[in-house]
Write a protein that holds these residues in place. Structure first.
Motif, PDB file in Angstrom:
ATOM      1  N   GLN A   2       3.853 -48.835  81.164  1.00  0.00           N
ATOM      2  CA  GLN A   2       3.892 -47.654  82.021  1.00  0.00           C
ATOM      3  C   GLN A   2       5.041 -47.776  83.020  1.00  0.00           C
ATOM      4  O   GLN A   2       5.385 -48.891  83.420  1.00  0.00           O
ATOM      5  CB  GLN A   2       2.563 -47.632  82.778  1.00  0.00           C
ATOM      6  N   VAL A  31      -3.784 -56.575  76.914  1.00  0.00           N
ATOM      7  CA  VAL A  31      -3.847 -55.245  77.520  1.00  0.00           C
ATOM      8  C   VAL A  31      -4.036 -55.401  79.009  1.00  0.00           C
ATOM      9  O   VAL A  31      -4.812 -56.228  79.464  1.00  0.00           O
ATOM     10  CB  VAL A  31      -5.023 -54.418  76.932  1.00  0.00           C
ATOM     11  N   ALA A  44      -5.045 -52.981  82.129  1.00  0.00           N
ATOM     12  CA  ALA A  44      -5.560 -51.644  82.422  1.00  0.00           C
ATOM     13  C   ALA A  44      -6.418 -51.717  83.662  1.00  0.00           C
ATOM     14  O   ALA A  44      -6.916 -52.777  84.019  1.00  0.00           O
ATOM     15  CB  ALA A  44      -6.395 -51.132  81.259  1.00  0.00           C
ATOM     16  N   THR A  90      -7.130 -46.373  83.366  1.00  0.00           N
ATOM     17  CA  THR A  90      -5.772 -46.103  82.866  1.00  0.00           C
ATOM     18  C   THR A  90      -5.133 -47.379  82.333  1.00  0.00           C
ATOM     19  O   THR A  90      -5.348 -48.470  82.852  1.00  0.00           O
ATOM     20  CB  THR A  90      -4.827 -45.521  83.949  1.00  0.00           C
ATOM     21  N   LEU A  91      -4.327 -47.159  81.314  1.00  0.00           N
ATOM     22  CA  LEU A  91      -3.631 -48.257  80.676  1.00  0.00           C
ATOM     23  C   LEU A  91      -2.329 -48.518  81.430  1.00  0.00           C
ATOM     24  O   LEU A  91      -1.617 -47.583  81.790  1.00  0.00           O
ATOM     25  CB  LEU A  91      -3.338 -47.836  79.234  1.00  0.00           C
ATOM     26  N   HIS A  92      -2.007 -49.785  81.678  1.00  0.00           N
ATOM     27  CA  HIS A  92      -0.738 -50.123  82.321  1.00  0.00           C
ATOM     28  C   HIS A  92       0.273 -50.682  81.335  1.00  0.00           C
ATOM     29  O   HIS A  92       1.461 -50.401  81.432  1.00  0.00           O
ATOM     30  CB  HIS A  92      -0.949 -51.120  83.463  1.00  0.00           C
ATOM     31  N   TRP A 119      -4.398 -43.344  74.160  1.00  0.00           N
ATOM     32  CA  TRP A 119      -4.994 -43.503  75.506  1.00  0.00           C
ATOM     33  C   TRP A 119      -3.886 -43.321  76.553  1.00  0.00           C
ATOM     34  O   TRP A 119      -4.042 -42.559  77.523  1.00  0.00           O
ATOM     35  CB  TRP A 119      -5.638 -44.887  75.583  1.00  0.00           C
ATOM     36  N   ALA A 120      -2.756 -43.981  76.326  1.00  0.00           N
ATOM     37  CA  ALA A 120      -1.637 -43.863  77.269  1.00  0.00           C
ATOM     38  C   ALA A 120      -1.201 -42.409  77.430  1.00  0.00           C
ATOM     39  O   ALA A 120      -0.782 -41.987  78.505  1.00  0.00           O
ATOM     40  CB  ALA A 120      -0.460 -44.708  76.788  1.00  0.00           C
ATOM     41  N   ALA A 123     -10.172 -43.421  76.817  1.00  0.00           N
ATOM     42  CA  ALA A 123     -10.096 -44.881  76.777  1.00  0.00           C
ATOM     43  C   ALA A 123     -10.999 -45.370  75.646  1.00  0.00           C
ATOM     44  O   ALA A 123     -12.058 -44.796  75.412  1.00  0.00           O
ATOM     45  CB  ALA A 123     -10.557 -45.461  78.103  1.00  0.00           C
TER      46      ALA A 123
END
Ligand code: MGD
Ligand code: MGD
Ligand code: SF4
Ligand code: MO
Length: 906
Positions: A727, A799, A801, A805-807, A824-825, A830
């Motif tokens: 991200q 992962v 997150a 939210t996904l980082h 998901w991003a 999720a």
């Protein structure tokens, strides 16, 4: 004076403004209104009052506001490296300008004026060209000034000059609405000139008898729109056009009276095409003879026939002949100089036309003059107040890089173009850049391929910070207006050229400093416009005040009037006043396919990307339509070569190799391959698409054959693969991740619509564990929230997150979790259990491509609508797709044609 520097500051401080300007992408030249609030661009919309687009914009124009940056995504200051093995470091602009002048003066005094070269761009404004041109020819004393238009419009220039006598498209956009037959040759207008394509779609809807013929080896969105698509063998256009002329002669469709009164040279061509029967052409072109006859009839019988053509004709070793052979059809039938008729070359870049007018190419002087003509040189010298101009021929683009490679040119100044991605045969280009004594790169955006080769970087202002003029395809001059001030030390291109010119004059010819005493761009334009007096393009009475008062104007502009169409009187700007037929015959492409290289590779454009993507990669919406580079092959070839969709293939030409994922594309004929031109070494491992392409050039236009290379494709055999996403700001992340691109056999770093960047990596053998950990660190995955590492087998699956939210993620080995994570991003749900996903225990969602970027409608949603029985109007109503710029409508129609018809209820 329209826009002096002092006033600009004042304007920027005004709270809210709406500035009329022009889109900075294609040669359609759409008018835009730039909305500014507190010194920032907050929106861009189409200008209803501009005659090119009447308010419409395509996806790229609509996303312009998203590309305006004032941070590290831009070149904010001058940079210099003290030696080749040193990094670039910031320097004060004044010092950089001195360094540039020192190096130019040094090369000129030691080796003569031809030891310097200027490689410029069709994206400069007319005022920029004018100053550079004077700097090169009048001060440095060399004709070594050329542009990327050599890769683009050069064959159109020589085609027009050879036949009609001057470099001028004779038709205008209104002709799209007045034509009865439209012949589109080597142009994918649906992608490359979308607003003109929308005009054509509307015209055909209101004129059902209109016939559209498309000549393109591929079944593009443009071809899908045609009444007749001729998927000719690449490079065979001359045979096709000559055969059409043969049919027109045989069937009495030529205008013998027009030929007799307004042309010369026809008898030789008549004899030439006698043997070029449709059957003979069928053997060369690979399309049925009866289709060639049909095309000839629709063209010859039409009350008004218009042709539109671009790179499929120009980028060829027969580019000039292809242009001439098509123009012949218009001359032989008198289809020129009338409403709805004419050979209309669409220009690629926003100001390729202005460059041709200002003499911004080695083979041109200002006002459509010729540097090979002593009279023309003397005239320009007089207008500039000089005794003489240099008479040694200047190097054209490819020859300029060759001259750098063999040491004749020592100092190369590159502005507003990215040759380390866009020139063919990159291995050679890179060798030339390495050999040059000093490379100056004048650039607006950070991270381009060419910047990596600069010894000195000059920070350029760009749209919407620049002010001046551009000329579009229909010869219409429009004002480009600055809406905001440039960031950092960036300066308009002409200002940088002027500042170096004054310093260079002080070193080599002090009296010549006066040549560059412009206070603002309106003075440059006035001087340039005066040089067109009495010439075919005469706009000597146009100035900024005329453009402000009467809006954009088409040249020639005489007695207060622009000119919509040329040659209505049948008089041509040749010595005899007659247009010329040339004796052109089909010649093969520079290389042909063989056992070693059995595939015909062509390259070209995608809908939402612009060239080497410096600007379009900054707009999230524009990365949604096509996210990553690929090579498309016919499904039959894929089966034969044992290449699965999405697998990695190695393409090899005589000049280089490139690894890309494969995509099946039945719009290609078997034996053909297509790679988009956009991704270069700033985005991927290797030297980009032009590692493969052929620098062989047309003998007259010197335009290279970017549309044809012989290649082979084979499985890349890269067993180890990885995928990652992070991200953040895509431009900043690209800089951070760029060094990683060249540590794997295959690697891409891709800005993605959801924000952030995606990585895809592959290698023959798995990298060492510490390399993977270093990569994980770069992605801020040292301490992930969920991990499933298997150090014994070299797997890393991590992962990061938080709060839903996904980082970031990194996957090696099994990549099945990639799609659900990217979904998901992109704002999807999720996954229920990230751990289960990483262990490969559950499948997850798959993303669907966004077809309509204006309203964010996915392919999946559109397919569902079609299944539910919606027609196009229904889809527009329910989903909103296709109601913005309209660029996705051809693809929606293609989906509708593919999908089984919805059941009809009785
Ligand atoms: N979206 C987008 N639009 C752009 C640009 C962009 O980068 N992105 N760039 C602008 C610029 S500078 C330019 S020059 C124009 C280019 O505009 P176009 O010329 O329309 O675009 P291309 O995709 O390069 O090539 C057009 C077509 O030529 C076909 N072709 C290949 N070989 C042959 C052949 O031998 N004969 C014939 N008849 N056709 C052949 C290809 O299959 C391709 O579909 O686009 C302008 N507009
Ligand atoms: N394989 C293949 N190669 C091709 C083609 C093809 O069809 N196939 N097409 C060819 C054609 S037709 C063309 S036109 C070329 C285009 O090729 P390039 O000209 O190399 O492409 P761009 O990405 O448009 O490069 C413009 C550069 O100028 C910078 N820039 C933007 N605005 C400004 C400004 O105001 N001032 C300055 N100084 N810099 C600015 C951008 O950041 C960018 O780096 O590619 C050619 N190469
Ligand atoms: S067609 Fe699109 S890219 Fe071309 S000038 Fe218009 S808005 Fe810009
Ligand atoms: Mo172009």
């Amino acid at each position: 004076m329209d826009m002096p520097m002092a006033r600009r500051i004042e304007i920027v401080n005004e709270a809210a403004r709406d500035v009329a300007s022009v889109c900075c992408y294609c040669g359609t030249g759409c008018g835009v209104r730039v909305q500014v609030r507190d010194g920032a661009v907050v929106g861009v919309r189409g200008d209803e009052s501009h005659p090119a687009n009447r308010g419409r914009l395509c996806s790229k124009g609509l996303a312009l506001a998203d590309t305006v940056r004032r941070d590290d995504a831009r070149v904010l200051s001058a940079q210099w490296r003290s030696a080749r093995d040193q990094p670039l470091e910031d320097v004060a602009l004044a010092q950089a300008l001195d360094i540039a002048a020192d190096r130019l003066a040094d090369a000129i005094t030691r080796h003569g004026p031809d030891a310097v070269g200027f490689y410029l761009s069709g994206q400069l404004l007319t005022e920029d060209y004018a100053v550079f041109n004077k700097l090169a020819r009048a001060l440095a004393g060399t004709n070594n000034i050329d542009t990327n238009s050599r890769l683009c419009m050069s064959s159109a220039v020589s085609g027009y000059k050879r036949t009609l006598g001057a470099d001028a498209p004779p038709a205008c956009y209104e002709d799209l609405e007045l034509a009865d037959t439209v012949l589109i040759a080597g142009s994918n207008m649906a992608y490359a000139h979308p607003v003109l394509f929308r005009r054509l779609e509307a015209a055909r809807a209101s004129r059902p008898h209109m016939k559209v013929i498309v000549i393109d080896p591929r079944r593009t969105d443009t071809a899908a729109f045609a009444d007749l698509h001729l998927p000719i063998a690449p490079g065979s256009d001359v045979a096709l056009f000559n055969a059409m002329l043969h049919v027109m002669l045989r069937e009495g469709l030529v205008d013998e009276d027009y030929i007799a009164r307004h042309t010369e040279g026809f008898e030789t061509l008549r004899a030439r095409v006698q043997t070029v029967t449709p059957e003979a052409a069928q053997r060369l072109c690979g399309v049925p003879a009866q289709d060639i006859v049909q095309a000839a009839r629709w063209f010859g019988q039409a009350p008004a026939a218009l042709s539109l053509y671009t790179m499929g004709l120009n980028q060829s070793v027969a580019g000039t002949d292809k242009n001439a052979a098509l123009i012949h059809l218009h001359l032989a039938t008198g289809q020129i100089g009338r409403p709805g008729a004419g050979p209309f070359s669409l220009t690629g870049q926003p100001n390729a036309m202005g460059g041709r007018e200002a003499g911004g190419m080695a083979t041109l002087l200002p006002g459509h003059r010729d540097p090979a003509s002593a009279t023309d040189r003397a005239e320009v010298a007089r207008l500039w107040g000089l005794k003489r101009l240099p008479d040694a021929p200047g190097a054209t683009a490819l020859d300029m890089f060759d001259a750098v490679l063999d040491g004749r040119i020592k100092v190369l100044w590159i502005a507003a173009t990215n040759p380390a991605q866009s020139l063919p045969d990159q291995a050679r280009v890179r060798a030339a850049l390495a050999r040059a004594e000093f490379v100056i790169v004048q650039e607006a955006f950070a991270g381009t391929e060419t910047l990596a080769h600069a010894d000195l970087v000059l920070p350029a202002a760009t749209w919407p910070e620049k002010s001046g003029t551009v000329t579009n395809s229909e010869r219409r001059i429009s004002r480009v207006r600055a809406a905001i001030a440039p960031p950092g030390d960036a300066q308009p291109d002409w200002r940088l050229a002027q500042a170096v010119a004054q310093r260079l004059a002080a070193r080599i010819a002090p009296a010549k400093a006066a040549l560059f005493a412009y206070r603002d761009e309106s003075e440059i334009f006035a001087e340039h416009a005066r040089m067109t007096a009495g010439r075919d393009l005469d706009y000597s009475t146009v100035d900024y005040a005329v453009l402000a008062q009467h809006g954009p104007q088409q040249w020639p502009y005489r007695a207060g009037q622009g000119t919509a169409r040329l040659y209505a009187d049948g008089v041509f700007p040749t010595t005899s006043g007659r247009a010329r037929f040339c004796d052109v015959a089909w010649r093969p492409t520079a290389e042909t396919v063989s056992g070693d290289f059995p595939l015909q590779l062509t390259t070209g454009r995608l809908r939402d990307h612009w060239h080497t993507m410096a600007r379009t990669s900054l707009a999230r919406v524009l990365t949604q339509h096509v996210e990553e580079p690929w090579v498309s092959l016919h499904p039959e070839d894929m089966r034969r070569l044992d290449l699965a969709p999405g697998s990695l293939a190695r393409l090899q030409s005589r000049r280089g190799a490139l690894v890309l994922p494969v995509q099946a594309d039945a719009s290609l004929l078997p034996g053909q391959a297509f790679v988009p031109m956009h991704w270069g070494s700033a985005f991927m491992a290797g030297l980009g698409v032009n590692a493969l392409t052929n620098p062989a050039a047309d003998p007259i236009s010197r335009q290279p054959e970017l549309k044809f290379s012989a290649v082979r494709a084979e499985r890349a055999g890269l067993a180890w693969q990885a995928a990652a996403w992070r991200q953040g700001d895509a431009a900043a992340l690209r800089t951070r991740l760029a060094p990683w691109l060249h540590r794997f056999d295959y690697a891409v770093v891709l800005p993605v619509g959801a924000g952030g960047v995606r990585l895809r990596l592959a290698s023959r053998v798995a990298p060492e564990a510490d390399v993977l950990h270093e990569l994980a660190d770069t992605l801020d995955l040292r301490r992930p929230d969920v991990a499933y590492d298997d150090p014994a087998r070299g797997y890393l699956r991590r992962v990061s997150a938080g709060q839903g939210t996904l980082h970031a993620f990194l996957l090696t080995g099994d990549l099945r979790a990639q799609e659900p994570l990217l979904a998901w991003a992109a704002g999807g749900e999720a996954p229920a259990s990230i751990a289960a996903l990483l262990m490969g225990r559950v499948a997850g969602a798959v993303r669907s491509r966004t077809l309509c970027v204006c309203n964010g409608v996915s392919e999946a949603a559109i397919l569902k609508g079609i299944e539910g029985g919606c027609d196009l109007a229904g889809l527009k109503d329910t989903l909103g797709c296709g109601t913005g710029c309209g660029s996705c409508v051809p693809e929606i129609q293609a989906l509708m044609a593919r999908a089984p018809a919805a059941p009809v209820l009785a």
